[in-house]
Structures are given as structure tokens and as C-alpha cells.
Enzyme design. Structure first.
Site, PDB file in Angstrom:
ATOM      1  CD  GLU A 140      19.375  13.208 -24.591  1.00  0.00           C
ATOM      2  OE1 GLU A 140      19.676  12.217 -23.902  1.00  0.00           O
ATOM      3  OE2 GLU A 140      19.270  13.151 -25.825  1.00  0.00           O
TER       4      GLU A 140
ATOM      5  CB  CYS B 197      23.568  11.925 -17.625  1.00  0.00           C
ATOM      6  SG  CYS B 197      24.520  12.406 -19.059  1.00  0.00           S
TER       7      CYS B 197
HETATM    8  P1  NAD Z   1      16.599  19.396 -13.022  1.00  0.00           P
HETATM    9  O1  NAD Z   1      15.553  18.542 -13.633  1.00  0.00           O
HETATM   10  O2  NAD Z   1      16.424  19.791 -11.603  1.00  0.00           O
HETATM   11  O3  NAD Z   1      16.789  20.758 -13.847  1.00  0.00           O
HETATM   12  C1  NAD Z   1      17.134  20.784 -15.196  1.00  0.00           C
HETATM   13  C2  NAD Z   1      16.693  22.102 -15.812  1.00  0.00           C
HETATM   14  O4  NAD Z   1      15.278  22.178 -15.808  1.00  0.00           O
HETATM   15  C3  NAD Z   1      17.165  23.338 -15.078  1.00  0.00           C
HETATM   16  O5  NAD Z   1      17.549  24.313 -16.033  1.00  0.00           O
HETATM   17  C4  NAD Z   1      15.920  23.794 -14.317  1.00  0.00           C
HETATM   18  O6  NAD Z   1      15.896  25.170 -14.044  1.00  0.00           O
HETATM   19  C5  NAD Z   1      14.843  23.420 -15.298  1.00  0.00           C
HETATM   20  N1  NAD Z   1      13.504  23.208 -14.708  1.00  0.00           N
HETATM   21  C6  NAD Z   1      13.176  22.836 -13.454  1.00  0.00           C
HETATM   22  N2  NAD Z   1      11.832  22.721 -13.323  1.00  0.00           N
HETATM   23  C7  NAD Z   1      11.303  23.025 -14.530  1.00  0.00           C
HETATM   24  C8  NAD Z   1       9.982  23.045 -15.053  1.00  0.00           C
HETATM   25  N3  NAD Z   1       8.922  22.733 -14.306  1.00  0.00           N
HETATM   26  N4  NAD Z   1       9.800  23.389 -16.350  1.00  0.00           N
HETATM   27  C9  NAD Z   1      10.875  23.679 -17.146  1.00  0.00           C
HETATM   28  N5  NAD Z   1      12.150  23.681 -16.708  1.00  0.00           N
HETATM   29  C10 NAD Z   1      12.375  23.335 -15.412  1.00  0.00           C
HETATM   30  O7  NAD Z   1      17.965  18.615 -13.230  1.00  0.00           O
HETATM   31  P2  NAD Z   1      19.416  18.974 -12.714  1.00  0.00           P
HETATM   32  O8  NAD Z   1      19.506  18.685 -11.253  1.00  0.00           O
HETATM   33  O9  NAD Z   1      19.785  20.323 -13.205  1.00  0.00           O
HETATM   34  O10 NAD Z   1      20.289  17.922 -13.544  1.00  0.00           O
HETATM   35  C11 NAD Z   1      20.637  16.653 -13.085  1.00  0.00           C
HETATM   36  C12 NAD Z   1      19.965  15.588 -13.928  1.00  0.00           C
HETATM   37  O11 NAD Z   1      20.269  15.786 -15.316  1.00  0.00           O
HETATM   38  C13 NAD Z   1      20.465  14.199 -13.602  1.00  0.00           C
HETATM   39  O12 NAD Z   1      19.366  13.328 -13.463  1.00  0.00           O
HETATM   40  C14 NAD Z   1      21.297  13.822 -14.817  1.00  0.00           C
HETATM   41  O13 NAD Z   1      21.397  12.438 -15.043  1.00  0.00           O
HETATM   42  C15 NAD Z   1      20.558  14.531 -15.902  1.00  0.00           C
HETATM   43  N6  NAD Z   1      21.407  14.706 -17.097  1.00  0.00           N
HETATM   44  C16 NAD Z   1      21.138  13.954 -18.198  1.00  0.00           C
HETATM   45  C17 NAD Z   1      21.937  14.065 -19.334  1.00  0.00           C
HETATM   46  C18 NAD Z   1      21.652  13.236 -20.556  1.00  0.00           C
HETATM   47  O14 NAD Z   1      22.231  13.528 -21.592  1.00  0.00           O
HETATM   48  N7  NAD Z   1      20.799  12.224 -20.493  1.00  0.00           N
HETATM   49  C19 NAD Z   1      23.015  14.957 -19.342  1.00  0.00           C
HETATM   50  C20 NAD Z   1      23.269  15.707 -18.194  1.00  0.00           C
HETATM   51  C21 NAD Z   1      22.448  15.566 -17.081  1.00  0.00           C
END
Ligand code: NAD
Length: 529
Positions: free
Chosen positions: A244, A278
Site C-alpha cells: 500500500e 495516502c
Molecule cells: P516508509 O516507507 O519510510 O516506512 C514505512 C514502514 O517501513 C516503516 O515502518 C519503516 O520502519 C519500514 N521500513 C523502512 N525501511 C524498510 C525496509 N528496508 N524493510 C522493511 N521495512 C522498512 O514510509 P512512511 O514515511 O512511514 O509512510 C509514508 C508513506 O506511506 C507515504 O508515501 C504514504 O502515501 C504511504 N501510505 C500509503 C497508504 C495506502 O494505503 N496506500 C496508507 C498510509 C500511508
């Protein structure tokens, strides 16, 4: 639930801060990779027991978890607000209420949704064959959420995974670990067995360790960049993933729309959660003839919004979650200025409210080819561009690498539906905006770079099970014509299969019957010889 803080061997800590005040609100461990491997092993053992439970037992735990949440409603809302910066009001309206609804829905309906179902097998049924699809749980479901809806997203996914018979490990975002631990605490209070729902705190390294530890599914919510890393790492173990990801969601307002309602919707769609959804409205396309009037209506509404520390019950716009996120917003607003767009209201930090506050900002004269109209901003900005025709509005909406949600506003619902199906997005609303993640019954997910797979709805439930096909031959007395040994008679029969049986027509297939009988007799004879 096993809090990572108690058992992990990690020496590093995460400090959780209130983004509105900068105050420390707690410390948790950064869970080590060794501990993650151990957590997955314990989760697998918990799964072995949980998969045997009846839907009634699963329903009991999930419904009990709902009761715990209702008992602690204000306390949980306050924690969400303090750790994420969002208004207390939104912690309830956009996180707690929707997830409670999702929980009751899947607690009550999963048994029916996953009940073994007969599947028609066409002409094979004439041969006495029947098929049934049975759904088995997957095993250990790893949930890696973002920080923006730190309660509703992982909890909803966990509840669905549990109802489907899986065990769960949640690795909350490093910005909201305490909300993550609260989810574990809720299930513990609801009577879930130890290790059935584990919460392992940490940053991206802990998330990566969870993926490497080969759970049976990864439910990821976050950025495109991390989504790609996870998909790559998960491929090593062929772990399937639901991604997502981000959005740059368009809202199209036609001149015939109810403009008062559309203006209210645009303000909420762009500025709730300080624009950190998002599915936030990040591109507003307004029909040229009403653009000026509509912009004035938006500016007027924004002037009335109160910004401040989210725990105040009259606060509409809270803090941003992090300096990193705020810098992206500043950069995009600067980019708009450089590209010739105009700031109608807002356009800078709101330092009177605190360090991490950015004013709700409306930008006019934006064009879809501007960089800040293409990259996800994830902040309280609402850039407005205009269009002249329906065709142009659709083209502008689709001119994006993303496709999460979109909304269309018009007084003509028929026209709205016609436009909606032409937009490349996972959810398109007509005269509605943003809120469909809150409908647990319907699939949620993106087209294009907004994601892969679905959460919610039957489609989301199917991501959490493996379908098993049970096929039965009720008249197992004759050999199949397609078995060995092959002969010229066999070849002739197979040609008949291709021409007649594969047509799906009973009438045409009757022409094959004499040849089929010859072939079966041949097989019977060859068995005796
Ligand atoms: P992010 O990708 O930085 O982090 C998300 C999660 O991934 C965190 O828990 C982080 O610790 C973990 N993570 C980071 N690197 C990783 C790796 N290499 N392997 C596994 N896990 C890892 O995103 P963010 O800044 O926390 O969130 C913002 C983004 O989320 C925005 O782009 C937003 O649009 C998206 N989002 C999408 C939805 C949806 O339903 N499509 C919903 C909410 C947020």
C-alpha cells in the site's frame, strides 16, 4: 503479546517524541535481527494452535479487543494524537471508529466469506466431476505500517489476519512505536494467547529483518522506495507481499457540482491529518469557469480552521509528524513558487503553534507538469489547476505515476460515474472524498505505483488465505481418455477435445461421444493385454 522491550537483546533505543511539542513520550528497543527470527518462530508455533480454533473463538477475541478499545477510547485517542501530531478528533473519527467497524464486520462475516464454496466446472461436470474451494490460513502475517494512521491500518490488518486463522507480527513505524505496542496490549487484554499477536519495535532495519525472516505474508504500508526494497527482499523467500504505497490523488470539480459541498470536501480531503494521508487530495482540478469563485470559497474556509496541539478538542489541523516530512512540504511550496504558481493562503511554517506546524496552504495557477504536482507532498497543501473539458480533466487526473484514489464532483451522477471508470485509481468516489479506507467491506489498494494487492473487503481477505481446490470424481469407474498409452486413436480424440469439448458447448461436445467411447475401450483393452 510480547513487548520487544522486555525480551529483546537490542542495545539501541528509539525515542518517541510528541511532534507538536518535541517532548519525549517514551523509549523502546530497536529489536535485533536475531530476536526477529525468534519472534517469527514463536509466531509459527502460535499459528499451529490458532489455525485450529473455530470462527466463534476468533470472533470472541476480536470482539473482546473492540470492547477493550471502547473502554480505553479517550486514552487511546490521546496516545495517537500525542505520538502522531494529529487532532484528537481525527484520532477518533479517522482511526478508532473506522477500525471498530472493520473489526465487527470481519468478526461477524469472515466465517461466511471464507466458507467452502462449490465452483462450476463446466463440461467436466458431465463427466461426474465437481470442485469445491476451501480456504486455509497462510501462517505468520508480518505487518509493516507507516506512521500516518498508526492505529487503524495495522490493527485492521491484524484483525482480518486473525479472523482468517493467521498469527501476526507488527513492526510499527519508528515514529509511532507506542501506538503499535498499544495494539499488542489490546489483544493481550482481549485474551489472545502469548505470541499470537507480537509487536516488535524498531526502524527500517527491524522491518527488513522481519522480511528476511520469511513470514508467510508481508502487509506493507509506506513509500514507493521502501515498497520496492521489500518486494525485492521478499522475493528471496518467495514471500508474497501486499504493498500500500503513495498517492497524488486528484479531485475534479465540474461547474455543475454543489460547490459549497465540494469546497467543504476539498478542505477536509486536503488538510485532514495535516495532509498526511495516502489518499489526501493533492491535485485539485477545477472547471475554468468556476475556478475563481471556488478558490475564494476555499480560502474563506481555510481562514476558519484552528491549528495547534492536536490534543485540543477544537483543533482542526495539528503538527506534521517529522521535520523530514515538513521539509518536503517546504520544498514543494518553494518549487510551486519558482514554477510561477501563486500562494493564495498559507505558504510557510506556523511557528506560533510550534516547530513542526505548517500552515494550510492553497496554491493557484498550478499546472500538472510542475514537479510538485507529480511528486507526493504528504502535507497541508492544496494546489489548484483548471480544465476546460471533461476529456481534459480525465487526462490530467491520469497524468501521474500514482493511482490510489480520485474524486469527481458533479450534479450529474451519470456523468460522474462515466468519468470515474476512466480514472486510473483503485477507488474513485463521486461527490465524496478520501474516506473509503474507512469502509472495511470494500477493497482498498492502488493502481500503478500506488501499490500491489488489496486490503479490506473479500479481496483483502483473499490476500490472507490460500485457496485449496478439492476436486472429486464421483463416477471413478472408467479411465480418462487423456491417460497413457497414447495412440493414433488418442490423437484423434484429443483433436476432438480441442474442437468440441473446449468450445464449452454441450451440443458440439456430443459429436465427440463415439470417438470418446472408442478411446476408452482402447484403454481398457490395453490394460488387459
Ligand atoms: P516508509 O516507507 O519510510 O516506512 C514505512 C514502514 O517501513 C516503516 O515502518 C519503516 O520502519 C519500514 N521500513 C523502512 N525501511 C524498510 C525496509 N528496508 N524493510 C522493511 N521495512 C522498512 O514510509 P512512511 O514515511 O512511514 O509512510 C509514508 C508513506 O506511506 C507515504 O508515501 C504514504 O502515501 C504511504 N501510505 C500509503 C497508504 C495506502 O494505503 N496506500 C496508507 C498510509 C500511508
Amino acid at each position: 503479546m510480547t513487548p520487544a522491550t522486555e525480551t529483546t537483546t537490542a542495545t539501541e533505543e528509539l525515542i518517541s517524541l510528541d511532534p507538536a511539542t518535541g517532548r519525549e513520550i517514551g523509549r523502546v528497543a530497536i529489536t535485533s535481527a536475531e530476536y526477529v527470527v525468534d519472534a517469527v518462530a514463536r509466531s509459527r508455533a502460535a499459528f499451529a494452535e490458532w489455525r485450529k480454533t473455530s470462527f466463534t473463538e476468533r470472533r470472541r477475541i476480536v470482539m473482546k479487543a473492540r470492547e477493550v478499545i471502547l473502554d480505553e477510547l479517550d486514552e487511546i485517542a490521546r496516545l495517537i494524537s500525542v505520538e502522531s501530531g494529529k487532532p484528537f478528533a481525527e484520532a477518533i473519527s479517522m482511526e478508532i471508529a473506522p477500525v471498530l467497524d472493520l473489526m465487527q464486520y470481519f468478526a461477524r462475516k469472515t466465517e461466511k466469506l471464507l466458507s467452502p464454496a462449490r465452483r462450476g466446472v463446466g463440461l467436466y461436470s458431465l463427466l461426474g466431476r465437481s470442485s469445491k474451494i476451501v480456504y486455509h490460513p497462510l501462517g505468520v502475517v508480518g505487518i509493516i505500517p507507516a506512521w500516518n494512521y498508526p492505529f487503524a491500518i495495522p490493527l485492521g490488518e491484524a484483525a482480518m489476519a486473525l479472523m482468517a486463522g493467521n498469527s501476526v507480527i507488527i513492526k510499527p513505524s519508528e515514529l509511532t512505536p507506542l501506538v503499535g505496542l498499544k495494539i499488542g496490549d489490546i489483544f493481550e487484554k482481549a485474551g489472545a494467547s502469548k505470541d499470537l499477536v507480537q509487536v516488535i519495535t524498531g526502524d527500517g532495519r527491524t522491518g527488513a529483518a522481519l522480511v528476511d525472516a520469511a513470514p508467510d505474508k508481508i502487509m506493507f504500508t509506506g513509500s514507493v522506495a521502501t515498497g520496492k526494497k521489500i518486494a525485492k527482499a521478499a522475493a528471496e523467500n518467495l514471500t508474497s507481499v501486499v504493498l500500500e504505497l503513495g498517492g497524488k490523488d486528484p479531485m475534479i470539480v465540474f461547474a455543475d457540482a454543489n460547490l459549497e459541498l465540494a469546497a467543504d470536501a476539498a478542505v477536509w480531503g486536503a488538510f485532514c491529518n495535516a495532509g498526511q494521508s495516502c489518499s489526501s487530495v493533492e491535485r485539485l482540478f477545477v472547471e475554468e469557469s468556476i475556478a475563481e469563485t471556488f478558490t475564494a470559497m476555499l480560502v474563506d474556509r481555510v481562514k476558519k480552521l484552528k491549528q495547534g496541539i492536536g490534543t485540543g478538542e477544537d483543533i482542526s489541523i495539528g503538527a506534521m509528524s517529522s521535520e523530514r516530512q515538513l521539509k518536503i512540504v517546504e520544498e514543494h511550496v518553494e518549487q510551486f513558487r519558482r514554477d510561477g504558481a501563486t500562494i493564495a493562503i498559507g505558504g510557510s511554517r506556523n511557528e506560533s503553534a510550534g516547530e513542526l506546524f505548517y500552515e494550510p496552504t492553497i496554491i493557484t495557477n498550478a499546472r500538472n507538469d510542475m514537479r510538485a504536482m507529480q511528486e507526493e507532498t504528504f502535507g497541508p497543501t492544496l494546489p489548484i489547476a483548471t480544465f476546460k473539458t471533461e476529456k481534459e480533466a480525465i487526462e490530467l487526473a491520469n497524468d501521474s505515476e500514482f493511482g490510489l484514489t480520485a474524486s469527481v464532483w458533479t450534479g450529474d451522477v451519470g456523468k460522474g460515474k462515466g468519468v470515474a471508470v476512466q480514472i486510473e485509481a483503485g477507488s474513485v468516489t463521486v461527490n465524496e472524498v478520501l474516506y473509503t479506507h474507512g469502509i472495511g467491506q470494500t477493497p482498498w489498494g492502488g493502481f500503478k505505483n500506488s501499490g500491489r494487492g488489496r486490503t479490506h473487503g473479500i479481496e483483502g481477505l483473499m490476500e490472507l488465505v490460500q485457496p485449496q481446490h478439492i476436486h472429486i470424481n464421483r463416477i471413478a469407474i472408467l479411465p480418462n481418455a487423456w491417460w497413457m498409452p497414447y495412440t493414433p486413436t488418442a490423437a484423434k480424440t484429443f483433436r476432438g477435445f480441442a474442437k468440441y469439448f473446449a468450445s464449452g458447448s454441450i451440443l458440439r461436445t456430443t459429436r465427440l461421444v463415439p470417438q470418446l467411447l472408442r478411446r476408452i475401450r482402447e484403454l481398457q483393452k490395453s490394460r488387459k493385454s
